[in-house]
Write a protein that holds these residues in place. Sequence first.
Motif, PDB file in Angstrom:
ATOM      1  N   LEU A  74       0.829  -1.205   0.000  1.00 13.35           N
ATOM      2  CA  LEU A  74       0.000   0.000   0.000  1.00 13.35           C
ATOM      3  C   LEU A  74       0.863   1.254   0.000  1.00 13.35           C
ATOM      4  CD1 LEU A  74      -2.864  -0.955   2.475  1.00 13.35           C
ATOM      5  CD2 LEU A  74      -2.950  -0.844  -0.017  1.00 13.35           C
ATOM      6  N   TYR A  75       1.931   1.238   0.791  1.00 14.72           N
ATOM      7  CA  TYR A  75       2.810   2.401   0.812  1.00 14.72           C
ATOM      8  C   TYR A  75       3.438   2.651  -0.557  1.00 14.72           C
ATOM      9  CZ  TYR A  75       2.640   2.978   5.875  1.00 14.72           C
ATOM     10  OH  TYR A  75       2.226   3.224   7.158  1.00 14.72           O
ATOM     11  N   ASN A  76       3.645   1.600  -1.321  1.00 20.81           N
ATOM     12  CA  ASN A  76       4.231   1.737  -2.656  1.00 20.81           C
ATOM     13  C   ASN A  76       3.185   1.940  -3.748  1.00 20.81           C
ATOM     14  OD1 ASN A  76       6.806   1.397  -1.609  1.00 20.81           O
ATOM     15  ND2 ASN A  76       6.770  -0.827  -1.861  1.00 20.81           N
ATOM     16  N   GLY A  77       1.939   2.152  -3.348  1.00 19.72           N
ATOM     17  CA  GLY A  77       0.883   2.375  -4.324  1.00 19.72           C
ATOM     18  C   GLY A  77       0.050   1.152  -4.623  1.00 19.72           C
ATOM     19  N   GLY A  78       0.344   0.058  -3.962  1.00 15.62           N
ATOM     20  CA  GLY A  78      -0.458  -1.150  -4.151  1.00 15.62           C
ATOM     21  C   GLY A  78      -0.364  -1.741  -5.543  1.00 15.62           C
ATOM     22  N   GLY A  79       0.678  -1.407  -6.307  1.00 12.70           N
ATOM     23  CA  GLY A  79       0.827  -1.949  -7.658  1.00 12.70           C
ATOM     24  C   GLY A  79      -0.147  -1.366  -8.648  1.00 12.70           C
ATOM     25  N   ALA A  80      -0.734  -0.214  -8.305  1.00 13.65           N
ATOM     26  CA  ALA A  80      -1.737   0.379  -9.190  1.00 13.65           C
ATOM     27  C   ALA A  80      -1.158   0.771 -10.540  1.00 13.65           C
ATOM     28  CB  ALA A  80      -2.354   1.600  -8.509  1.00 13.65           C
ATOM     29  N   LEU A  81       0.141   1.049 -10.597  1.00  9.91           N
ATOM     30  CA  LEU A  81       0.777   1.453 -11.855  1.00  9.91           C
ATOM     31  C   LEU A  81       1.521   0.308 -12.544  1.00  9.91           C
ATOM     32  CD1 LEU A  81       2.216   4.949 -10.790  1.00  9.91           C
ATOM     33  CD2 LEU A  81       0.034   4.426 -11.905  1.00  9.91           C
ATOM     34  N   ASP A  82       1.434  -0.879 -11.950  1.00  9.78           N
ATOM     35  CA  ASP A  82       2.174  -2.002 -12.530  1.00  9.78           C
ATOM     36  C   ASP A  82       1.670  -2.355 -13.933  1.00  9.78           C
ATOM     37  OD1 ASP A  82       3.599  -2.071 -10.234  1.00  9.78           O
ATOM     38  OD2 ASP A  82       2.647  -3.878  -9.406  1.00  9.78           O
ATOM     39  N   GLN A  83       0.391  -2.109 -14.178  1.00  7.98           N
ATOM     40  CA  GLN A  83      -0.193  -2.472 -15.468  1.00  7.98           C
ATOM     41  C   GLN A  83      -0.189  -1.307 -16.467  1.00  7.98           C
ATOM     42  OE1 GLN A  83      -0.858  -5.575 -15.959  1.00  7.98           O
ATOM     43  NE2 GLN A  83      -0.501  -6.100 -13.801  1.00  7.98           N
ATOM     44  N   ALA A  84       0.435  -0.208 -16.099  1.00  9.05           N
ATOM     45  CA  ALA A  84       0.436   0.951 -16.997  1.00  9.05           C
ATOM     46  C   ALA A  84       1.098   0.623 -18.333  1.00  9.05           C
ATOM     47  CB  ALA A  84       1.148   2.130 -16.329  1.00  9.05           C
ATOM     48  N   GLY A  85       2.170  -0.154 -18.290  1.00 11.08           N
ATOM     49  CA  GLY A  85       2.852  -0.518 -19.531  1.00 11.08           C
ATOM     50  C   GLY A  85       1.971  -1.358 -20.438  1.00 11.08           C
ATOM     51  N   VAL A  87      -1.303  -1.434 -20.441  1.00  8.87           N
ATOM     52  CA  VAL A  87      -2.392  -0.582 -20.937  1.00  8.87           C
ATOM     53  C   VAL A  87      -1.919   0.245 -22.120  1.00  8.87           C
ATOM     54  CG1 VAL A  87      -3.890   1.362 -20.340  1.00  8.87           C
ATOM     55  CG2 VAL A  87      -3.569  -0.500 -18.707  1.00  8.87           C
ATOM     56  N   ASN A  88      -0.755   0.840 -21.981  1.00  9.32           N
ATOM     57  CA  ASN A  88      -0.222   1.660 -23.069  1.00  9.32           C
ATOM     58  C   ASN A  88       0.078   0.828 -24.316  1.00  9.32           C
ATOM     59  OD1 ASN A  88      -0.335   4.024 -21.583  1.00  9.32           O
ATOM     60  ND2 ASN A  88       1.727   3.746 -20.743  1.00  9.32           N
ATOM     61  N   GLN A  89       0.565  -0.387 -24.105  1.00  3.53           N
ATOM     62  CA  GLN A  89       0.890  -1.246 -25.243  1.00  3.53           C
ATOM     63  C   GLN A  89      -0.372  -1.665 -25.991  1.00  3.53           C
ATOM     64  OE1 GLN A  89       4.043  -1.980 -26.403  1.00  3.53           O
ATOM     65  NE2 GLN A  89       2.813  -2.710 -28.154  1.00  3.53           N
ATOM     66  N   ASN A  90      -1.413  -2.024 -25.232  1.00  2.00           N
ATOM     67  CA  ASN A  90      -2.677  -2.384 -25.876  1.00  2.00           C
ATOM     68  C   ASN A  90      -3.227  -1.207 -26.673  1.00  2.00           C
ATOM     69  OD1 ASN A  90      -2.619  -4.961 -24.829  1.00  2.00           O
ATOM     70  ND2 ASN A  90      -3.838  -4.440 -23.032  1.00  2.00           N
ATOM     71  N   TYR A  91      -3.140  -0.053 -26.097  1.00  3.44           N
ATOM     72  CA  TYR A  91      -3.635   1.137 -26.784  1.00  3.44           C
ATOM     73  C   TYR A  91      -2.812   1.410 -28.041  1.00  3.44           C
ATOM     74  CZ  TYR A  91      -5.029   5.963 -27.592  1.00  3.44           C
ATOM     75  OH  TYR A  91      -5.488   7.124 -28.153  1.00  3.44           O
ATOM     76  N   GLN A  92      -1.493   1.244 -27.919  1.00  5.45           N
ATOM     77  CA  GLN A  92      -0.634   1.493 -29.073  1.00  5.45           C
ATOM     78  C   GLN A  92      -0.921   0.498 -30.193  1.00  5.45           C
ATOM     79  OE1 GLN A  92       1.568   4.140 -29.266  1.00  5.45           O
ATOM     80  NE2 GLN A  92       1.661   3.552 -31.430  1.00  5.45           N
ATOM     81  N   ASN A  93      -1.163  -0.765 -29.837  1.00 12.15           N
ATOM     82  CA  ASN A  93      -1.497  -1.772 -30.856  1.00 12.15           C
ATOM     83  C   ASN A  93      -2.782  -1.401 -31.581  1.00 12.15           C
ATOM     84  OD1 ASN A  93       0.767  -3.203 -30.101  1.00 12.15           O
ATOM     85  ND2 ASN A  93      -0.363  -4.627 -28.784  1.00 12.15           N
ATOM     86  N   TYR A  94      -3.763  -1.018 -30.828  1.00 10.28           N
ATOM     87  CA  TYR A  94      -5.036  -0.642 -31.462  1.00 10.28           C
ATOM     88  C   TYR A  94      -4.874   0.626 -32.286  1.00 10.28           C
ATOM     89  CZ  TYR A  94     -10.047   0.172 -31.929  1.00 10.28           C
ATOM     90  OH  TYR A  94     -11.299   0.363 -32.428  1.00 10.28           O
ATOM     91  N   TYR A  95      -4.054   1.526 -31.796  1.00 11.63           N
ATOM     92  CA  TYR A  95      -3.794   2.767 -32.523  1.00 11.63           C
ATOM     93  C   TYR A  95      -3.150   2.473 -33.881  1.00 11.63           C
ATOM     94  CZ  TYR A  95      -1.842   7.394 -33.556  1.00 11.63           C
ATOM     95  OH  TYR A  95      -1.522   8.582 -34.159  1.00 11.63           O
ATOM     96  N   ASN A  96      -2.172   1.589 -33.848  1.00  8.99           N
ATOM     97  CA  ASN A  96      -1.496   1.261 -35.102  1.00  8.99           C
ATOM     98  C   ASN A  96      -2.430   0.562 -36.089  1.00  8.99           C
ATOM     99  OD1 ASN A  96       0.886   2.346 -34.100  1.00  8.99           O
ATOM    100  ND2 ASN A  96       1.601   0.372 -33.291  1.00  8.99           N
ATOM    101  N   GLN A  97      -3.353  -0.230 -35.546  1.00 11.10           N
ATOM    102  CA  GLN A  97      -4.256  -0.973 -36.416  1.00 11.10           C
ATOM    103  C   GLN A  97      -5.358  -0.086 -36.996  1.00 11.10           C
ATOM    104  OE1 GLN A  97      -5.606  -4.156 -33.927  1.00 11.10           O
ATOM    105  NE2 GLN A  97      -3.625  -5.212 -33.915  1.00 11.10           N
ATOM    106  N   THR A  98      -5.693   0.984 -36.328  1.00  6.05           N
ATOM    107  CA  THR A  98      -6.770   1.864 -36.812  1.00  6.05           C
ATOM    108  C   THR A  98      -6.236   3.058 -37.585  1.00  6.05           C
ATOM    109  OG1 THR A  98      -6.759   2.995 -34.666  1.00  6.05           O
ATOM    110  CG2 THR A  98      -8.349   1.221 -34.959  1.00  6.05           C
ATOM    111  N   ASN A  99      -4.952   3.197 -37.620  1.00  9.37           N
ATOM    112  CA  ASN A  99      -4.368   4.279 -38.421  1.00  9.37           C
ATOM    113  C   ASN A  99      -3.839   3.713 -39.739  1.00  9.37           C
ATOM    114  OD1 ASN A  99      -4.523   6.919 -37.195  1.00  9.37           O
ATOM    115  ND2 ASN A  99      -3.407   6.015 -35.473  1.00  9.37           N
TER     116      ASN A  99
END
Length: 295
Positions: A74-85, A87-99
């Motif tokens: 909890l003091y370290n944020g509870g791993g809330a940002l562990d999945q940020a990478g 999330v960004n990768q999934n978004y980037q994949n979809y971005y590349n596929q729709t552009n």
Amino acid sequence: MGGTSKSETTQSSTTAPWAPTQGLLGNIINQLGTASSNTGLTGAQSGALDTVTNNSNATAGLFGPQQQNYAQSLYNGGGALDQAGAVNQNYQNYYNQTNPLASNTNYNPYDTPGFKDAINTATSDITNNINGSFAAAGRDFSGANSQALARGLTQGLAPTIAAQYNQNVQNQQGAAGNLYNAGNTNAGILSSLQQQYLTNQGAGLNAASGGLDLSNAGANATLAAEAQRFGIPIQNLGLLANIGIPIAGLGSQSTGQSSTTNQMSGAQQFGLITGGIGSLLGNFGTGRAFPKLFG
């Protein structure tokens, strides 16, 4: 003539309504003395406290590291940002596929793949149909033929061109909106999973605490019973004292002395003296006042 006559009397009295309570008070005092010498832990209390201590130590050893890890997480944020990478990768994949569709601002229908072929086919069909009609009438290549051809092409091709333009705009806007929504959806899903992970950790911590309470339930019940076993006699003594002590305060013992002084008038004193003289003279007459003189 005056005089004083004084008489004194002494009286003493005792009231002792508290006397019947002396035995009760003595009994209460004796029991209080006995109870005061037994204020230490009983064997059952000592054993129960040992059980509580042992259970606490065992539970702390089993779940202590998890509790520390939970707090540290909890003091370290509870791993809330562990999945940020991810999330960004999934978004980037979809971005590349729709552009380049999602970012395309060129809505020219002729730049749409296959549109020119469709326009060329439609142009050829309209041209052949109109020119064939005028040729059959012997008026091909006339001004009327050219005017009819131009109008036919406009009427036939304009709706197709406009529809493709609007479709291109719609496709681009739809792709951009889907791209934005996809990013938010992925982030929300991953965030929910992360929160569920933390919730599960919290539930595990509560379960550990509940396990400790369950382990100590028997010992705590014993402590409560022993406390009542010691406290009930003391409470009973207190109730008796509340009754007996006020009764004892009702008694009293008193000794009193009273004196009376009477002041006699002159006439009273004269009467007493005259009576005394008369009595004396009477004795003289009988020879009793001075028996040796008239013997």
